[in-house]
Design a protein around this motif. Structure first.
Motif, PDB file in Angstrom:
ATOM      1  N   GLU A   1     -30.768 -53.019  -0.813  1.00  0.00           N
ATOM      2  CA  GLU A   1     -30.411 -51.648  -1.127  1.00  0.00           C
ATOM      3  C   GLU A   1     -31.458 -50.983  -2.021  1.00  0.00           C
ATOM      4  OE1 GLU A   1     -26.637 -49.304  -3.107  1.00  0.00           O
ATOM      5  OE2 GLU A   1     -26.365 -51.338  -2.367  1.00  0.00           O
ATOM      6  N   ARG A   2     -31.913 -51.696  -3.039  1.00  0.00           N
ATOM      7  CA  ARG A   2     -32.892 -51.110  -3.966  1.00  0.00           C
ATOM      8  C   ARG A   2     -34.258 -50.911  -3.326  1.00  0.00           C
ATOM      9  NH1 ARG A   2     -30.152 -54.395  -7.970  1.00  0.00           N
ATOM     10  NH2 ARG A   2     -31.461 -56.157  -7.396  1.00  0.00           N
ATOM     11  N   GLN A   3     -34.676 -51.855  -2.465  1.00  0.00           N
ATOM     12  CA  GLN A   3     -36.042 -51.848  -1.957  1.00  0.00           C
ATOM     13  C   GLN A   3     -36.180 -51.301  -0.542  1.00  0.00           C
ATOM     14  OE1 GLN A   3     -38.228 -52.190  -4.173  1.00  0.00           O
ATOM     15  NE2 GLN A   3     -36.732 -52.922  -5.665  1.00  0.00           N
TER      16      GLN A   3
ATOM     17  N   ARG B   1     -30.413 -44.918  -9.208  1.00  0.00           N
ATOM     18  CA  ARG B   1     -30.018 -44.349  -7.915  1.00  0.00           C
ATOM     19  C   ARG B   1     -29.480 -45.407  -6.959  1.00  0.00           C
ATOM     20  NH1 ARG B   1     -36.066 -42.723  -6.111  1.00  0.00           N
ATOM     21  NH2 ARG B   1     -36.747 -44.809  -5.597  1.00  0.00           N
ATOM     22  N   GLN B   2     -29.498 -46.683  -7.343  1.00  0.00           N
ATOM     23  CA  GLN B   2     -28.988 -47.829  -6.580  1.00  0.00           C
ATOM     24  C   GLN B   2     -28.817 -47.522  -5.104  1.00  0.00           C
ATOM     25  OE1 GLN B   2     -28.563 -50.907  -7.968  1.00  0.00           O
ATOM     26  NE2 GLN B   2     -28.102 -51.773  -5.998  1.00  0.00           N
ATOM     27  N   GLY B   3     -29.891 -47.721  -4.370  1.00  0.00           N
ATOM     28  CA  GLY B   3     -29.830 -47.501  -2.937  1.00  0.00           C
ATOM     29  C   GLY B   3     -30.687 -46.350  -2.478  1.00  0.00           C
ATOM     30  N   GLY B   4     -31.452 -45.784  -3.382  1.00  0.00           N
ATOM     31  CA  GLY B   4     -32.309 -44.672  -3.013  1.00  0.00           C
ATOM     32  C   GLY B   4     -33.529 -45.108  -2.246  1.00  0.00           C
ATOM     33  N   GLY B   5     -33.761 -46.410  -2.131  1.00  0.00           N
ATOM     34  CA  GLY B   5     -34.869 -46.889  -1.322  1.00  0.00           C
ATOM     35  C   GLY B   5     -36.074 -47.290  -2.127  1.00  0.00           C
ATOM     36  N   CYS B   6     -37.116 -47.535  -1.430  1.00  0.00           N
ATOM     37  CA  CYS B   6     -38.349 -48.074  -1.977  1.00  0.00           C
ATOM     38  C   CYS B   6     -39.214 -46.977  -2.588  1.00  0.00           C
ATOM     39  CB  CYS B   6     -39.102 -48.777  -0.844  1.00  0.00           C
ATOM     40  SG  CYS B   6     -40.622 -49.553  -1.342  1.00  0.00           S
ATOM     41  N   PRO B   7     -39.795 -47.216  -3.782  1.00  0.00           N
ATOM     42  CA  PRO B   7     -40.643 -46.200  -4.381  1.00  0.00           C
ATOM     43  C   PRO B   7     -42.019 -46.113  -3.729  1.00  0.00           C
ATOM     44  CG  PRO B   7     -40.660 -48.158  -5.731  1.00  0.00           C
ATOM     45  CD  PRO B   7     -39.667 -48.391  -4.618  1.00  0.00           C
ATOM     46  N   LEU B   8     -42.315 -47.016  -2.818  1.00  0.00           N
ATOM     47  CA  LEU B   8     -43.603 -47.024  -2.144  1.00  0.00           C
ATOM     48  C   LEU B   8     -43.610 -45.951  -1.060  1.00  0.00           C
ATOM     49  CD1 LEU B   8     -43.917 -50.886  -1.789  1.00  0.00           C
ATOM     50  CD2 LEU B   8     -44.931 -49.432  -3.528  1.00  0.00           C
ATOM     51  N   PRO B   9     -44.775 -45.606  -0.528  1.00  0.00           N
ATOM     52  CA  PRO B   9     -44.833 -44.560   0.493  1.00  0.00           C
ATOM     53  C   PRO B   9     -43.923 -44.825   1.684  1.00  0.00           C
ATOM     54  CG  PRO B   9     -47.033 -45.121  -0.231  1.00  0.00           C
ATOM     55  CD  PRO B   9     -46.089 -46.086  -0.886  1.00  0.00           C
ATOM     56  N   TYR B  10     -43.732 -46.092   2.053  1.00  0.00           N
ATOM     57  CA  TYR B  10     -42.860 -46.401   3.181  1.00  0.00           C
ATOM     58  C   TYR B  10     -41.437 -46.542   2.674  1.00  0.00           C
ATOM     59  CZ  TYR B  10     -40.730 -48.533   7.174  1.00  0.00           C
ATOM     60  OH  TYR B  10     -39.904 -48.770   8.226  1.00  0.00           O
ATOM     61  N   ALA B  11     -40.525 -45.703   3.117  1.00  0.00           N
ATOM     62  CA  ALA B  11     -39.163 -45.722   2.603  1.00  0.00           C
ATOM     63  C   ALA B  11     -38.153 -46.175   3.651  1.00  0.00           C
ATOM     64  CB  ALA B  11     -38.775 -44.338   2.088  1.00  0.00           C
ATOM     65  N   GLY B  12     -38.606 -46.561   4.822  1.00  0.00           N
ATOM     66  CA  GLY B  12     -37.687 -47.026   5.855  1.00  0.00           C
ATOM     67  C   GLY B  12     -37.382 -48.494   5.693  1.00  0.00           C
TER      68      GLY B  12
ATOM     69  N   SER C   1     -27.989 -60.785  -5.486  1.00  0.00           N
ATOM     70  CA  SER C   1     -27.695 -60.840  -4.049  1.00  0.00           C
ATOM     71  C   SER C   1     -28.815 -60.185  -3.250  1.00  0.00           C
ATOM     72  CB  SER C   1     -26.360 -60.160  -3.743  1.00  0.00           C
ATOM     73  OG  SER C   1     -26.498 -58.757  -3.779  1.00  0.00           O
ATOM     74  N   LEU C   2     -29.018 -60.697  -2.054  1.00  0.00           N
ATOM     75  CA  LEU C   2     -30.007 -60.086  -1.166  1.00  0.00           C
ATOM     76  C   LEU C   2     -29.577 -58.686  -0.773  1.00  0.00           C
ATOM     77  CD1 LEU C   2     -31.104 -63.039   1.155  1.00  0.00           C
ATOM     78  CD2 LEU C   2     -32.150 -62.200  -0.961  1.00  0.00           C
ATOM     79  N   ALA C   3     -28.278 -58.445  -0.733  1.00  0.00           N
ATOM     80  CA  ALA C   3     -27.788 -57.105  -0.413  1.00  0.00           C
ATOM     81  C   ALA C   3     -28.238 -56.102  -1.472  1.00  0.00           C
ATOM     82  CB  ALA C   3     -26.263 -57.104  -0.302  1.00  0.00           C
ATOM     83  N   ASP C   4     -28.222 -56.515  -2.750  1.00  0.00           N
ATOM     84  CA  ASP C   4     -28.685 -55.622  -3.815  1.00  0.00           C
ATOM     85  C   ASP C   4     -30.181 -55.360  -3.698  1.00  0.00           C
ATOM     86  OD1 ASP C   4     -26.149 -55.345  -4.865  1.00  0.00           O
ATOM     87  OD2 ASP C   4     -26.459 -56.804  -6.482  1.00  0.00           O
TER      88      ASP C   4
END
Length: 164
Positions: free
Chosen positions: A33-35, A145-156, A27-30
């Motif tokens: 959330e991950r990215q 962490r499912q939903g912790g965000g992007c591992p790249l410098p930009y996390a928004g 799903s795009l929602a997943d």
């Protein structure tokens, strides 16, 4: 180099899809959330990816997106091209009007570099990226962490209005 968020995040989303392909449609929602990419942004990107036959959609419960062919057969350059992104490094975007409407002295150098970048990205498949241990490690961390965000410098989150 003029590779914008659109191209980068299209590749990121496709890599996420490839990493989770064994689980069925994603799903795009997943992915969102991950990215850490907004759902509306992903919807617009995936519409382009679907039109370019890189993904297929599955409707209904448990639906989502899946790769339209094997990850070894999808090159990074194809993904970038599908979302109308450019890896052009010329100041004139290849239109030859870089120096007061004329070709500048270094125009052909930058055109050659743009071509080399595209060729480089054409030689890298999603399977090549999935096989990297650093990519696998990051994917495992994101899944934990499912939903912790992007591992790249930009996390928004990137909003749909950012798409050209």
């Amino acid at each position: 180099m003029r590779l914008t968020t659109k191209g980068r995040y299209a590749v990121t989303a496709m890599l996420d899809l490839a990493l989770h392909a064994q689980d069925g449609p994603v799903s795009l929602a997943d992915i969102s959330e991950r990215q850490g990419i907004s759902l509306s942004y992903l919807e617009q990107l995936f519409a382009k990816l679907r039109r370019n036959s890189l993904v297929t959609s599955v409707r209904g419960p448990g639906g989502g997106y899946q790769l339209s062919r094997g990850m070894a057969d999808i090159q990074v350059a194809e993904v970038i091209d599908a979302v109308n992104e450019s890896v052009d490094v010329t100041r004139c975007q290849g239109d030859r009007g870089c120096h007061s409407g004329e070709v500048c002295l270094t125009h052909y150098l930058w055109c050659d570099l743009s071509h080399q970048i595209h060729e480089f990205l054409s030689g890298i498949s999603l399977a090549d990226l999935v096989a990297r241990s650093d990519v696998q490690d990051l994917a495992r961390l994101q899944d934990r962490r499912q939903g912790g965000g992007c591992p790249l410098p930009y996390a928004g989150k990137i909003e749909a209005s950012a798409i050209e």
